[in-house]
Design an enzyme around this catalytic site. Structure first.
Site, PDB file in Angstrom:
ATOM      1  N   GLN A  67      -3.638  -5.373   7.160  1.00 41.50           N
ATOM      2  CA  GLN A  67      -4.895  -6.165   6.654  1.00 41.50           C
ATOM      3  C   GLN A  67      -5.381  -7.451   6.920  1.00 41.50           C
ATOM      4  O   GLN A  67      -5.837  -8.473   6.538  1.00 41.50           O
ATOM      5  CB  GLN A  67      -4.856  -6.646   4.900  1.00 41.50           C
ATOM      6  CG  GLN A  67      -5.175  -5.200   3.811  1.00 41.50           C
ATOM      7  CD  GLN A  67      -6.841  -4.653   3.818  1.00 41.50           C
ATOM      8  OE1 GLN A  67      -7.696  -5.141   4.254  1.00 41.50           O
ATOM      9  NE2 GLN A  67      -7.164  -3.519   4.216  1.00 41.50           N
TER      10      GLN A  67
ATOM     11  N   HIS B 117       0.928  -0.932  -0.097  1.00 38.62           N
ATOM     12  CA  HIS B 117       0.024  -0.251   0.712  1.00 38.62           C
ATOM     13  C   HIS B 117       0.689   1.437   0.027  1.00 38.62           C
ATOM     14  O   HIS B 117       1.863   0.769   0.501  1.00 38.62           O
ATOM     15  CB  HIS B 117      -0.589  -0.351   1.654  1.00 38.62           C
ATOM     16  CG  HIS B 117      -1.736   0.976   1.463  1.00 38.62           C
ATOM     17  ND1 HIS B 117      -2.151   2.523   1.656  1.00 38.62           N
ATOM     18  CD2 HIS B 117      -3.462   1.051   1.183  1.00 38.62           C
ATOM     19  CE1 HIS B 117      -2.807   3.071   2.088  1.00 38.62           C
ATOM     20  NE2 HIS B 117      -3.522   1.958   1.463  1.00 38.62           N
TER      21      HIS B 117
ATOM     22  N   ASP C  76       3.302  -4.469   7.902  1.00 32.65           N
ATOM     23  CA  ASP C  76       2.041  -3.497   7.035  1.00 32.65           C
ATOM     24  C   ASP C  76       0.950  -4.677   7.848  1.00 32.65           C
ATOM     25  O   ASP C  76       1.080  -5.566   6.562  1.00 32.65           O
ATOM     26  CB  ASP C  76       2.004  -2.716   6.393  1.00 32.65           C
ATOM     27  CG  ASP C  76       1.261  -2.180   5.681  1.00 32.65           C
ATOM     28  OD1 ASP C  76      -0.698  -2.499   6.654  1.00 32.65           O
ATOM     29  OD2 ASP C  76       0.801  -1.831   5.315  1.00 32.65           O
TER      30      ASP C  76
ATOM     31  N   CYS D 152      -4.790   2.292  -3.653  1.00 37.17           N
ATOM     32  CA  CYS D 152      -3.621   2.907  -3.280  1.00 37.17           C
ATOM     33  C   CYS D 152      -2.088   2.305  -2.860  1.00 37.17           C
ATOM     34  O   CYS D 152      -1.227   1.835  -2.199  1.00 37.17           O
ATOM     35  CB  CYS D 152      -3.835   3.180  -1.591  1.00 37.17           C
ATOM     36  SG  CYS D 152      -4.673   4.013  -1.077  1.00 37.17           S
TER      37      CYS D 152
ATOM     38  N   LYS E  31     -10.552  -1.124  10.425  1.00 38.12           N
ATOM     39  CA  LYS E  31     -10.890  -1.633   9.849  1.00 38.12           C
ATOM     40  C   LYS E  31     -10.757  -3.170  10.473  1.00 38.12           C
ATOM     41  O   LYS E  31     -11.045  -4.280  10.023  1.00 38.12           O
ATOM     42  CB  LYS E  31      -9.565  -2.083   9.050  1.00 38.12           C
ATOM     43  CG  LYS E  31      -8.912  -1.286   7.740  1.00 38.12           C
ATOM     44  CD  LYS E  31      -8.137  -0.961   6.972  1.00 38.12           C
ATOM     45  CE  LYS E  31      -7.268  -0.368   6.357  1.00 38.12           C
ATOM     46  NZ  LYS E  31      -7.886   0.399   5.308  1.00 38.12           N
TER      47      LYS E  31
HETATM   48  C1  LIG Z   1      -2.550  -2.961   3.588  1.00 38.80           C
HETATM   49  C2  LIG Z   1      -2.593  -1.349   3.677  1.00 38.80           C
HETATM   50  N1  LIG Z   1      -1.626  -0.473   4.783  1.00 38.80           N
HETATM   51  C3  LIG Z   1      -2.101   0.593   5.148  1.00 38.80           C
HETATM   52  C4  LIG Z   1      -2.989   0.755   4.891  1.00 38.80           C
HETATM   53  C5  LIG Z   1      -3.463   2.666   5.226  1.00 38.80           C
HETATM   54  O1  LIG Z   1      -4.137   2.690   6.726  1.00 38.80           O
HETATM   55  P1  LIG Z   1      -5.004   3.828   7.074  1.00 38.80           P
HETATM   56  O2  LIG Z   1      -5.461   4.848   6.244  1.00 38.80           O
HETATM   57  O3  LIG Z   1      -5.374   3.549   8.178  1.00 38.80           O
HETATM   58  O4  LIG Z   1      -3.582   4.818   7.480  1.00 38.80           O
HETATM   59  C6  LIG Z   1      -4.545   0.369   4.685  1.00 38.80           C
HETATM   60  C7  LIG Z   1      -5.516   0.881   4.018  1.00 38.80           C
HETATM   61  O5  LIG Z   1      -6.269   0.526   2.839  1.00 38.80           O
HETATM   62  C8  LIG Z   1      -3.796  -0.674   3.693  1.00 38.80           C
HETATM   63  O6  LIG Z   1      -5.214  -1.885   3.116  1.00 38.80           O
END
Ligand SMILES: Cc1ncc(COP(=O)(O)O)c(C=O)c1O
Length: 417
Positions: free
Chosen positions: A210, A119, A207, A375, A233
């Protein structure tokens, strides 16, 4: 066994919109009543700032806030609650790591490694850090199964080969546990172990945005140095997240932001900083959000991650099969083929139909899916398409939702063809 029809009753949004087919939980999940009620409880029963007042409400809010830290630590098996830093979300957690330990440890000639499926939140901070420091920014590519190219299987046995990608010069390895576009589940425990063999001083960042909402995550078992996730999430409020870091590392890191609560003593000549975790929580945090996060964890643990994973696997398989059966000449799905390697996410394109048009027509039937690059632009370069349509599952979805999606897609194809 998980019962989505029963679970749906806990989510007030379905009282207002009983027709809603919500297939966008990877973007944000819906919120159950205990989480909403906990937010309300803080605002109506004991609003007060934390770590400051000595009156009853201030003590109550501090206690609820710090209790949550303990609950989160236990939830992901952190060694101690002080390793839990509350952030605004995954993005802030990763930026915190990049601009503190990242900035302090990277020099010209070092390497920073991410993967193509990251992401942007776990891509851009590291890319920019590498550019600033004059370090090499390296990207682990994917294979034709939409998995990291550093892994393969020999008669079911997982083989990891980081040779050439991670070297003694690699200072940071930042990877996602589950891809938000492909649904790919990465074997991070094995990858981290091998990376640490190559360079014991490497800093590993996971990260888990998910992953934590959908499967049991154990930071000690993973062996990572940092792990970030978002509350919104996993049934929790927006604007709240967690960065879990190893105590020894957090302790020697410079602060991320300066202000109230993160200091021990401020004099004109110098300032000394507070102990962990407060050193990294400057200013008034999202108190209600933290307190309500505890309820989302309780709710998920009551259902059980074994059940959640099983349920999402079943729905993913059901949708993948239905797509290939109903649209044999039109559909292309982007994700691993083995169900054990797939999270509850299916991204696809339908030949010559624009994902945004698909999402718009589905919305007419109250079916919420995501369309776009999610993203993950470098990943979409690899996929060779600028956008995909994504359906993502959670505990309140069932096969009826998938059937409605398929019916909606049939209608979409008729309209757009
Ligand atoms: C794999 C992953 N990393 C990071 C993020 C960023 O999360 P946040 O917008 O809650 O900071 C997301 C959000 O969709 C994501 O799916």
């Amino acid at each position: 066994m998980l019962n989505p029809k029963r679970i749906k009753k806990d989510f007030p949004i379905f009282d207002k919109h009983p027709e809603l087919v919500y297939l966008d939980s990877s973007a944000t999940s819906l919120k159950p009543r205990p989480v909403i009620e906990k937010l309300l409880e803080y605002y109506t029963d004991y609003t007060a700032n934390i770590h400051r007042g000595i009156y009853k409400n201030a003590e109550k809010s501090t206690q609820e806030y710090e209790d949550t830290r303990k609950v989160v630590a236990k939830f992901i098996n952190a060694k101690r609650p002080e390793e839990i830093i509350f952030t605004r979300g995954t993005t802030e957690g990763i930026n915190l790591a990049a601009s503190t330990i990242g900035l302090d440890s990277i020099q010209k000639g070092d390497e920073v490694v991410v993967s193509r499926m990251e992401h942007h939140s776990n891509f851009v901070p590291w890319q920019q850090l590498a550019f600033q420091a004059g370090a090499d920014f390296k990207v682990i590519e994917l294979n034709e199964s939409y998995e990291l190219r550093v892994m393969s299987y020999e008669s079911e046995k997982l083989i990891i080969n980081l040779g050439g990608v991670v070297t003694k010069r690699t200072k940071i390895l930042a990877l996602t546990m589950v891809s938000n576009t492909l649904g790919t589940i990465n074997p991070l425990k094995e990858i981290i172990a091998q990376a640490k063999k190559i360079n014991p001083a490497i800093i590993t960042v996971v990260d888990a945005a998910q992953a934590v909402p959908h499967m049991k995550v154990d930071v000690q078992d993973l062996g990572c140095d940092f792990l970030a996730f978002s509350g919104h999430k996993m049934l929790g409020p927006t604007g709240i997240g967690v960065l879990c870091g190893k105590y020894e590392l957090l302790n020697k890191m410079s602060p991320y932001q300066y202000g109230g609560d993160m200091i021990r003593q401020v004099k004109i000549e110098e300032t000394t900083f507070n102990d962990l975790p407060h050193k990294f929580e400057a200013g008034t945090p999202h108190i209600a959000g933290v307190i309500a996060l505890k309820e989302s964890i309780k709710y998920l643990e009551k259902i059980g991650f074994k059940n959640i994973r099983e349920h999402e696997k079943n729905l993913t398989m059901y949708l993948a099969k239905a797509l290939s059966y109903e649209f044999p000449n039109l559909i292309k799905c982007y994700g691993p083929r083995q169900i054990g390697h797939m999270g509850g996410i299916v991204s696809f394109t339908l030949k010559n139909l624009h994902p945004h048009d698909i999402a718009q027509i589905l919305d007419e039937d109250n079916i919420a899916v995501r369309a776009g690059h999610h993203c993950t632009m470098p990943l979409h370069d690899f996929l060779g398409v600028p956008a995909t349509t994504r359906a993502s599952f959670y505990i309140y979805n069932d096969e009826d939702d998938v059937d409605k999606l398929i019916a909606g897609l049939k209608k979409t194809v008729k309209i757009l063809k």
